[in-house]
Design a protein around this motif. Structure first.
Motif, PDB file in Angstrom:
ATOM      1  N   UNK A  43       0.832  -1.200   0.000  1.00 21.61           N
ATOM      2  CA  UNK A  43       0.000   0.000   0.000  1.00 21.61           C
ATOM      3  C   UNK A  43       0.869   1.253   0.000  1.00 21.61           C
ATOM      4  N   UNK A  44       0.244   2.397  -0.140  1.00 21.98           N
ATOM      5  CA  UNK A  44       0.975   3.652  -0.327  1.00 21.98           C
ATOM      6  C   UNK A  44       1.851   4.040   0.856  1.00 21.98           C
ATOM      7  N   UNK A  45       1.572   3.514   2.065  1.00 23.28           N
ATOM      8  CA  UNK A  45       2.429   3.856   3.207  1.00 23.28           C
ATOM      9  C   UNK A  45       3.783   3.160   3.158  1.00 23.28           C
ATOM     10  N   UNK A  46       3.926   2.169   2.278  1.00 27.95           N
ATOM     11  CA  UNK A  46       5.191   1.458   2.113  1.00 27.95           C
ATOM     12  C   UNK A  46       5.503   0.442   3.194  1.00 27.95           C
ATOM     13  N   UNK A  47       4.639   0.297   4.173  1.00 25.30           N
ATOM     14  CA  UNK A  47       4.871  -0.645   5.275  1.00 25.30           C
ATOM     15  C   UNK A  47       3.757  -1.674   5.439  1.00 25.30           C
ATOM     16  N   UNK A  48       2.631  -1.436   4.784  1.00 21.54           N
ATOM     17  CA  UNK A  48       1.468  -2.311   4.894  1.00 21.54           C
ATOM     18  C   UNK A  48       1.188  -2.920   3.533  1.00 21.54           C
ATOM     19  N   UNK A  49       0.720  -4.170   3.534  1.00 23.44           N
ATOM     20  CA  UNK A  49       0.329  -4.792   2.271  1.00 23.44           C
ATOM     21  C   UNK A  49      -1.066  -5.384   2.399  1.00 23.44           C
ATOM     22  N   UNK A  50      -1.728  -5.466   1.255  1.00 24.71           N
ATOM     23  CA  UNK A  50      -3.045  -6.076   1.187  1.00 24.71           C
ATOM     24  C   UNK A  50      -2.888  -7.419   0.478  1.00 24.71           C
ATOM     25  N   UNK A  51      -3.540  -8.440   1.014  1.00 23.39           N
ATOM     26  CA  UNK A  51      -3.381  -9.770   0.444  1.00 23.39           C
ATOM     27  C   UNK A  51      -4.669 -10.263  -0.198  1.00 23.39           C
ATOM     28  N   UNK A  52      -4.497 -11.248  -1.066  1.00 26.96           N
ATOM     29  CA  UNK A  52      -5.600 -12.016  -1.640  1.00 26.96           C
ATOM     30  C   UNK A  52      -5.169 -13.474  -1.628  1.00 26.96           C
ATOM     31  N   UNK A  53      -6.113 -14.357  -1.387  1.00 29.04           N
ATOM     32  CA  UNK A  53      -5.832 -15.791  -1.318  1.00 29.04           C
ATOM     33  C   UNK A  53      -6.950 -16.548  -2.017  1.00 29.04           C
TER      34      UNK A  53
END
Length: 120
Positions: A43-53
């Motif tokens: 994500x744009x903060x560079x420290x968080x990610x969004x996942x899909x499974x």
């Protein structure tokens, strides 16, 4: 029995600095069959990610989803990310069960979704 061109492009032309996809396959009847995939996008903060499974129906409940998520979380951690998050439909009991088993925080939203997150 081959991956469609758009799907193949999605898996091979990704921005490795911003996202990662893990794919589980097996050989069946002389060809590769995809059993599941796990993906994160930073994500744009560079420290968080969004996942899909996604796991094939016939592989549900056999531990593949947990294995893919564990590997995805470790890869995100090695990338320097600090949190992984996603959205799960409230009626997707198997996915919410997996998130609970992996110690994700689960919050119900007003839109009929559950937001799930876990520190890395």
């Amino acid at each position: 029995n081959e991956l469609p061109q758009p799907l193949l492009a999605r898996y091979t032309q990704i921005d490795y600095a911003r996202e990662l996809t893990l794919v589980a396959t097996t050989l069946q009847e002389g060809g590769l069959v995809m059993l599941g995939e796990a993906n994160y996008s930073i994500l744009s903060d560079g420290k968080t990610c969004e996942f899909a499974l996604v796991v094939a129906d016939h592989m549900a409940g056999k531990g593949l989803g947990a294995r893919l998520m564990t590997c995805l979380m470790e890869a995100a951690r090695l990338q320097g990310l600090t949190r992984i998050q996603g959205e799960v439909l409230v009626d997707n009991e198997s996915m919410l069960g997996l998130m609970n088993a992996l110690d994700f925080d689960i919050y119900l939203t007003d839109e009929g979704l559950s937001e799930v997150s876990h520190p890395l």
